[in-house]
Structure formats: C-alpha cells, structure tokens
Design a protein around this motif. Sequence first.
Motif, PDB file in Angstrom:
ATOM      1  N   ILE A 131       0.908  -1.187  -0.044  1.00 25.66           N
ATOM      2  CA  ILE A 131       0.139  -0.228  -0.049  1.00 25.66           C
ATOM      3  C   ILE A 131       0.847   1.254  -0.001  1.00 25.66           C
ATOM      4  CG2 ILE A 131      -1.601   1.257   1.473  1.00 25.66           C
ATOM      5  CD1 ILE A 131      -3.018  -1.485   2.199  1.00 25.66           C
ATOM      6  N   VAL A 132       1.961   1.235   0.694  1.00 27.30           N
ATOM      7  CA  VAL A 132       2.789   2.550   1.034  1.00 27.30           C
ATOM      8  C   VAL A 132       3.497   2.621  -0.598  1.00 27.30           C
ATOM      9  CG1 VAL A 132       4.782   3.397   1.911  1.00 27.30           C
ATOM     10  CG2 VAL A 132       3.147   2.256   3.321  1.00 27.30           C
ATOM     11  N   ASN A 133       3.755   1.622  -0.946  1.00 21.36           N
ATOM     12  CA  ASN A 133       4.604   1.647  -2.392  1.00 21.36           C
ATOM     13  C   ASN A 133       3.529   2.383  -3.385  1.00 21.36           C
ATOM     14  OD1 ASN A 133       6.758   1.076  -4.136  1.00 21.36           O
ATOM     15  ND2 ASN A 133       5.833  -0.560  -5.036  1.00 21.36           N
ATOM     16  N   ALA A 134       2.350   1.877  -3.296  1.00 21.11           N
ATOM     17  CA  ALA A 134       1.323   2.453  -4.386  1.00 21.11           C
ATOM     18  C   ALA A 134       0.919   3.690  -4.209  1.00 21.11           C
ATOM     19  CB  ALA A 134       0.116   1.383  -4.304  1.00 21.11           C
ATOM     20  N   ILE A 135       0.777   4.029  -2.683  1.00 24.04           N
ATOM     21  CA  ILE A 135       0.612   5.713  -2.544  1.00 24.04           C
ATOM     22  C   ILE A 135       1.651   6.484  -3.065  1.00 24.04           C
ATOM     23  CG2 ILE A 135       0.576   7.052  -0.557  1.00 24.04           C
ATOM     24  CD1 ILE A 135      -1.020   4.937   1.123  1.00 24.04           C
ATOM     25  N   ASN A 136       3.020   5.895  -2.765  1.00 22.91           N
ATOM     26  CA  ASN A 136       4.301   6.714  -3.429  1.00 22.91           C
ATOM     27  C   ASN A 136       4.245   6.608  -5.010  1.00 22.91           C
ATOM     28  OD1 ASN A 136       5.268   7.265  -0.804  1.00 22.91           O
ATOM     29  ND2 ASN A 136       6.533   5.315  -0.884  1.00 22.91           N
ATOM     30  N   LYS A 137       3.692   5.771  -5.603  1.00 22.81           N
ATOM     31  CA  LYS A 137       3.695   5.421  -6.959  1.00 22.81           C
ATOM     32  C   LYS A 137       2.768   6.599  -7.431  1.00 22.81           C
ATOM     33  CE  LYS A 137       2.819   2.123 -10.780  1.00 22.81           C
ATOM     34  NZ  LYS A 137       2.712   1.001 -11.142  1.00 22.81           N
ATOM     35  N   ALA A 492      29.402  -7.946  18.954  1.00 22.83           N
ATOM     36  CA  ALA A 492      28.202  -8.464  18.270  1.00 22.83           C
ATOM     37  C   ALA A 492      27.081  -8.735  19.314  1.00 22.83           C
ATOM     38  CB  ALA A 492      28.666  -9.892  17.583  1.00 22.83           C
ATOM     39  N   GLU A 493      27.627  -8.909  20.431  1.00 27.49           N
ATOM     40  CA  GLU A 493      26.561  -9.346  21.559  1.00 27.49           C
ATOM     41  C   GLU A 493      25.874  -7.815  21.919  1.00 27.49           C
ATOM     42  OE1 GLU A 493      25.568 -11.985  22.889  1.00 27.49           O
ATOM     43  OE2 GLU A 493      27.109 -13.277  22.458  1.00 27.49           O
ATOM     44  N   THR A 494      26.257  -6.886  21.753  1.00 23.94           N
ATOM     45  CA  THR A 494      25.488  -5.621  22.271  1.00 23.94           C
ATOM     46  C   THR A 494      25.255  -4.588  21.267  1.00 23.94           C
ATOM     47  OG1 THR A 494      27.787  -4.521  22.378  1.00 23.94           O
ATOM     48  CG2 THR A 494      26.919  -5.535  24.312  1.00 23.94           C
ATOM     49  N   VAL A 495      25.402  -4.763  19.931  1.00 22.64           N
ATOM     50  CA  VAL A 495      24.909  -4.143  18.900  1.00 22.64           C
ATOM     51  C   VAL A 495      23.731  -4.169  18.506  1.00 22.64           C
ATOM     52  CG1 VAL A 495      25.734  -5.618  17.105  1.00 22.64           C
ATOM     53  CG2 VAL A 495      25.496  -2.927  16.789  1.00 22.64           C
ATOM     54  N   THR A 496      23.074  -2.960  18.218  1.00 27.51           N
ATOM     55  CA  THR A 496      21.620  -2.769  17.986  1.00 27.51           C
ATOM     56  C   THR A 496      21.653  -2.481  16.489  1.00 27.51           C
ATOM     57  OG1 THR A 496      21.010  -1.836  20.168  1.00 27.51           O
ATOM     58  CG2 THR A 496      19.365  -1.445  18.371  1.00 27.51           C
ATOM     59  N   ILE A 497      20.888  -3.345  15.518  1.00 25.29           N
ATOM     60  CA  ILE A 497      20.891  -3.218  14.295  1.00 25.29           C
ATOM     61  C   ILE A 497      19.777  -2.407  13.973  1.00 25.29           C
ATOM     62  CG2 ILE A 497      20.866  -4.424  11.880  1.00 25.29           C
ATOM     63  CD1 ILE A 497      23.651  -4.820  13.572  1.00 25.29           C
ATOM     64  N   MET A 498      19.851  -1.390  13.009  1.00 25.41           N
ATOM     65  CA  MET A 498      18.700  -0.414  12.831  1.00 25.41           C
ATOM     66  C   MET A 498      18.262  -1.002  11.301  1.00 25.41           C
ATOM     67  SD  MET A 498      17.732   1.382  15.385  1.00 25.41           S
ATOM     68  CE  MET A 498      16.650   2.534  14.463  1.00 25.41           C
ATOM     69  N   GLN A 499      16.846  -1.096  11.092  1.00 27.67           N
ATOM     70  CA  GLN A 499      16.517  -1.511   9.653  1.00 27.67           C
ATOM     71  C   GLN A 499      15.206  -0.611   9.508  1.00 27.67           C
ATOM     72  OE1 GLN A 499      17.914  -4.402   8.285  1.00 27.67           O
ATOM     73  NE2 GLN A 499      17.397  -3.450   6.275  1.00 27.67           N
ATOM     74  N   GLY A 500      15.188   0.037   8.198  1.00 24.22           N
ATOM     75  CA  GLY A 500      13.937   0.902   7.617  1.00 24.22           C
ATOM     76  C   GLY A 500      12.965  -0.032   7.293  1.00 24.22           C
ATOM     77  N   ARG A 501      11.761   0.356   7.714  1.00 26.17           N
ATOM     78  CA  ARG A 501      10.496  -0.439   7.523  1.00 26.17           C
ATOM     79  C   ARG A 501       9.763   0.024   6.334  1.00 26.17           C
ATOM     80  NH1 ARG A 501       9.236   1.204  12.635  1.00 26.17           N
ATOM     81  NH2 ARG A 501       7.736   2.529  11.548  1.00 26.17           N
ATOM     82  N   GLY A 502      10.171   1.129   5.775  1.00 20.31           N
ATOM     83  CA  GLY A 502       9.889   1.560   4.494  1.00 20.31           C
ATOM     84  C   GLY A 502       8.181   2.609   4.693  1.00 20.31           C
ATOM     85  N   CYS A 503       8.377   3.808   4.277  1.00 25.82           N
ATOM     86  CA  CYS A 503       7.555   4.808   4.237  1.00 25.82           C
ATOM     87  C   CYS A 503       7.391   5.785   3.417  1.00 25.82           C
ATOM     88  CB  CYS A 503       7.707   5.552   5.966  1.00 25.82           C
ATOM     89  SG  CYS A 503       9.262   6.577   5.995  1.00 25.82           S
ATOM     90  N   GLU A 504       6.338   6.713   3.607  1.00 20.81           N
ATOM     91  CA  GLU A 504       6.198   7.776   2.227  1.00 20.81           C
ATOM     92  C   GLU A 504       7.575   8.379   2.213  1.00 20.81           C
ATOM     93  OE1 GLU A 504       4.502   9.674   5.916  1.00 20.81           O
ATOM     94  OE2 GLU A 504       4.693   7.703   5.080  1.00 20.81           O
ATOM     95  N   ILE A 505       8.218   8.771   3.391  1.00 22.66           N
ATOM     96  CA  ILE A 505       9.455   9.657   3.385  1.00 22.66           C
ATOM     97  C   ILE A 505      10.469   9.045   2.244  1.00 22.66           C
ATOM     98  CG2 ILE A 505      11.205  10.848   4.812  1.00 22.66           C
ATOM     99  CD1 ILE A 505       8.517  11.868   4.981  1.00 22.66           C
ATOM    100  N   CYS A 506      10.810   7.712   2.570  1.00 22.86           N
ATOM    101  CA  CYS A 506      11.907   6.990   1.981  1.00 22.86           C
ATOM    102  C   CYS A 506      11.306   6.162   0.750  1.00 22.86           C
ATOM    103  CB  CYS A 506      12.588   6.249   2.872  1.00 22.86           C
ATOM    104  SG  CYS A 506      11.686   4.856   3.627  1.00 22.86           S
ATOM    105  N   HIS A 507      10.287   6.504   0.326  1.00 19.31           N
ATOM    106  CA  HIS A 507       9.781   6.091  -1.082  1.00 19.31           C
ATOM    107  C   HIS A 507       9.570   4.401  -0.893  1.00 19.31           C
ATOM    108  CE1 HIS A 507      10.032   9.883  -2.828  1.00 19.31           C
ATOM    109  NE2 HIS A 507      11.029   9.923  -2.776  1.00 19.31           N
ATOM    110  N   ASN A 508       9.310   4.081   0.524  1.00 23.88           N
ATOM    111  CA  ASN A 508       9.246   2.455   0.791  1.00 23.88           C
ATOM    112  C   ASN A 508      10.454   1.865   0.623  1.00 23.88           C
ATOM    113  OD1 ASN A 508       7.383   0.648   1.888  1.00 23.88           O
ATOM    114  ND2 ASN A 508       7.191  -0.305  -0.019  1.00 23.88           N
ATOM    115  N   THR A 509      11.762   2.349   0.773  1.00 23.76           N
ATOM    116  CA  THR A 509      12.744   1.438   0.572  1.00 23.76           C
ATOM    117  C   THR A 509      13.564   1.128   1.856  1.00 23.76           C
ATOM    118  OG1 THR A 509      14.265   3.746   0.455  1.00 23.76           O
ATOM    119  CG2 THR A 509      13.377   2.779  -1.469  1.00 23.76           C
ATOM    120  N   GLY A 510      13.125   2.117   2.787  1.00 23.81           N
ATOM    121  CA  GLY A 510      13.792   2.052   4.177  1.00 23.81           C
ATOM    122  C   GLY A 510      15.192   2.935   4.253  1.00 23.81           C
ATOM    123  N   TYR A 511      15.469   3.578   3.182  1.00 25.07           N
ATOM    124  CA  TYR A 511      16.627   4.316   3.382  1.00 25.07           C
ATOM    125  C   TYR A 511      16.377   5.624   2.897  1.00 25.07           C
ATOM    126  CZ  TYR A 511      19.088  -0.087   3.194  1.00 25.07           C
ATOM    127  OH  TYR A 511      19.857  -1.466   3.601  1.00 25.07           O
TER     128      TYR A 511
END
Length: 577
Positions: A131-137, A492-511
């Motif tokens: 849906i986010v991808n279609a809205i951006n499109k 490796a035990e303590t690092v927090t990995i961030m990942q973009g879910r995708g939104c209208e700001i990033c055109h659903n790419t997460g970046y």
Amino acid sequence: MGSTLGEVLLKEKILTPEQLRAAQEFQKKHDVPLGSAIVSLNFLSGEEMAQGLSRQLGYPYIDLDQFEVYPDVISLITADSAKKSLVMPIHRIRSFLTLAMVDPTDLDIIEDIRFRTGLSIQPVIASEAGIVNAINKYYGAGHGLKVKKNIEEIELADDTKISVIEQLEKVEEDEDTEVDEDVPDEAPIITLVNNIFVEAIKKGASDVHFEPYEKSFRIRYRIDGVLYETMNLPMKFKNPLTSRVKIMSNMDIAEKRLPQDGRIKMRARMEKGLKKEVDMRISCLPTIFGEKIVARLLDKDNLNIDLNKLGFEQESLTTFQRAIARPWGIILVSGPTGSGKTNTLYSAISTLNGMEKNIMTAEDPVEFYVPGVNQVNIRDEINLTFAAALRAFLRQDPDIMLIGEMRDQETVDIAIKAALTGHLVFSTIHTNDSAATIHRLINMNIEPFLIADSLALVLAQRLIRRVCKKCGAPTKLPVKSLIDMGFSPEEAETVTIMQGRGCEICHNTGYKGRTALFEVMELNAEIREMILLRAQSKDIKKKAVESGMITMRRSGLIKIMAGITTPEEVLRETVKD
C-alpha cells in the motif's frame, strides 16, 4: 487495529502468544502500529500477515504491484487520507469502491472513506509495504496523476501532432530553461518531459535514464545510488521524447549515429512558488534500439562542503585535516564513479579557500561553482587536457591546485613536480582501496622514490545509504553473522541493528540519504620505506592499520553500531579486511 489484529493472528496460529506480547511491547516502546511491530521483529513478512488475515477473514488478498490504477479512481481519495489511513483505492464500479487495506476490520476507516466518497466500500487486503509503495507511486511527488494525464493526451493525439512537437523551442546554449510544475498550454510531450525532470528534482534523484528497448521505452531515476523504474512507455514515445531532451540540451537532433553531450540549466518552479536551479549534464549514446539519454542532475543544494558532515570518523577526520594543512604534497581521493569524490575535494578546497590563497582547478566538467576559486573546464577536443591545464597553472602563481583525475603518466609527472616544488595538489584516481593506489601509480611508470617523496595522503571512499530516520527500527541478526562481518564478539553481543521498514518519506525503501565510508592512509616514514622497496599492497595496508588507519569495512561497522546504516549496505560496498 491493535487487539483485533492480534486476536486474528493468534486464532489463525500465525503468531505465538510470546511473539504477540513481544510485538505489543515493541509497539508501545516505539509508537508504531502492531502490524509494523510484527514485521520489524521479523516474526512475519508483510505478505505473510496479509495472506493470513485473508484466510481468516475471508477478504481477498491482492498484490498491488499487479494493478494499474486509473486517475479517476485515485482522485476519489486525497493523498493525505490515503497516507493517514494506509488505504489505496483500486477500482470503482457504479457506487462501489474497492479499497485495499492493511486491516479490513477497522470499521472507523471504512466509515470515514464511505463518508468522504459517498460510495459503498468493498475492502480487500494488501500488505502495508504494498500500500505504501502504491501511494508513493500514484500520489508520492504529486506528479503521478499529471504524468498519466500527459500520456493520455499524447496517445489521443495523432502522429502529425507528435512530429510537430519534436521541432519546438530550440534553447540556446547559454539560456536557462524555466520549467513550471503545471503548464497546461504547452504541448503534451513538453509537459511530460518537464514533469519527469521536476519529479526527479523533488525526489532527490542524481540521474535520470531514458532507455529504449525493443518493445518499450523505460525511464529510471537513480536515488541514493540505486536505480528505480518510474515509468515504462510505449515505443511511440521514444522519438518525440528523445528529440525534446536533445533540443533542450542544444544537441543536433538529426545526428543519431554518434554520442553527443549537452547541458540544461533548469529553473524549476516547485511548491509554494519557490524556484530551484539545477544544472544538468546530458549524455546521448546510440544503442541498437535507439538513443539512450542520461541526465545527471547537479543540485547545488545537495553539495555538502562541511568536512564535519561528510561521515568521517573523528580519527580519520583529524588525519585528513592535518594532511590538507600541509604547504605541499599530493592528496589523492580514490573511488569509483559516483562515490562522492568531488564532494570531498570541494569540501577540502572550501576549507582552505581564503583571500591569501590562489586556488586553481581543472575539471571535466566543472560541476559546481566555488566563489574565490579559479575553475577551468577541460576540453579534450581542443587539446585543453588535464596535463595542459596543469602546465598552465604553474605559470599562474598557484598555491593549491585541484586536478579532476590522474588519467595518464604525463598528468602524474607534472603533479609530482608541482608537489615537489612547494604546491599542494589534490586529485582523484580509480583504485579499490588506499594501498592499491601506490601500485596503480607504479604501473603508470612513476618511480617509487617520486611517489614516496611527493604523496602525502590517500583517501579511499564509498557511498552507502542511510537508514530512514522516520521508519527505522531495531531488528535482530545472529551473533555469528555479525562476527563474520568483522565485529568483535563483545560488539556482536551488544550492537543494535537498525532497519528501515519503508514509509512515504523514503519511498518505501527503508533508506533516506547517503553517507560515506572513508579509509584515510597517511604516508609515514615506514610506509614510504615500503614504497621504495616496492612492497605489496596488502603489506602496505597492514602497516597502515597498525599505524591507526580505519579501513572502509571498519568505518562501515562503526556506522552500523551508530544506527546510521545497515549490514547489507556495508557488505555491498566493502570487503572483509
């Protein structure tokens, strides 16, 4: 949406009670919808969740990428309503509107859309990403509807109208082209080209590709270093659209056998009456199915000349600043095309720019004007080469010189002589890392003692995408895979990995946006001795690391730990040390 969705997923045994509790805790902590929390924690993909809801609730599941939505349907719901409620109108028959939703049990949204449209709502289920991808499109940059209307107008036009459009408005080389967002009185093909460029500017694209194939004409944008298809047109658009771009860039539209280069200086009218100036370099190349055109957008607003904001680690920045403060020597920046070398060089000379300095640059072409710096455009066709420009610079009483690229032995020879006679010389070179630059120079028949005496610093860099600040969320990766990347067991035990879910700001790419990975190798006495002995690149690199150099892979790991980027981006651009 929260409890209803959770109950349905539990009943269908798509989620375990433990996973639901973890997702609800994540939802409260990060203030996101429950569905987004479930996807962020990798319990389910968006498609798995949508298909599970479809089986349980009996509503059809659809893949929005397979649907073509027409302007009269899109116009039933505003972009704000679609984004706020995460819905997408896809089809209308008489008084019924088919509405794609993440959660069709949300009666408040259904009632709101029914009230706004005056139509009966028939829900179907789609993934949130779909849906986010279609809205951006269709809504994204405000141009989707305009482009579709342009295409419809052109398809309604007859062939004679299209052939006339090809010859309109030749733009002189030194004139600006002013492009309005909405120019209804212009011919449709002109409006279509204008909208393609304005949308590219709005989305922050660095390049626009017009690509002819056997049965289609594809247009792609490069955004944050990645190419995205924005439209795929029928072949009848190829000739008029190509001719229009060639006319705008002052190319010969009759010449279709040889490559051509041109430029467009565009002043685009954006929202709220604001105007934005963008310089474009246009390259036209004959292919087997027609001429491919690439427009490179040189946006002054995207030029960051603050060294502190380029992405340097503090140790690397200190080393680089110490090197550019030297009175003489060569500083080389290494990396592939599009890796941000020009930005780094402009940042360095802008830092040094002052009334007491005579700074001269030779570039192919000059991309951005820097006040107070004497910039020269290289023109090989009249023998104004880098070597010729550099020889002329030495008669102009320079303090600092920037040479666009070390392409040949002659240019390197003159640069070394300039460095050894008291000048600071900046340039670029194409190598994989800092240490490999030494052997590249030796392969150009430069004596090792000249390299050791003149070279002050080599900086290698790559660009990687940043995690979107709006939709970025923590995710988990196996400790072993993190250690394999280069993290220490403790990290490796303590690092927090961030990942973009995708939104209208990033055109659903997460970046959204990019930053650089840097490898800064300063030549000390030990490394100079190794150069004289023609040591291998791996041994020079090892010695540089022992002396405190941060490698590109380590630079990436530091940025992952800071939540700036993802492991996928670092693995894509670097190799393990």
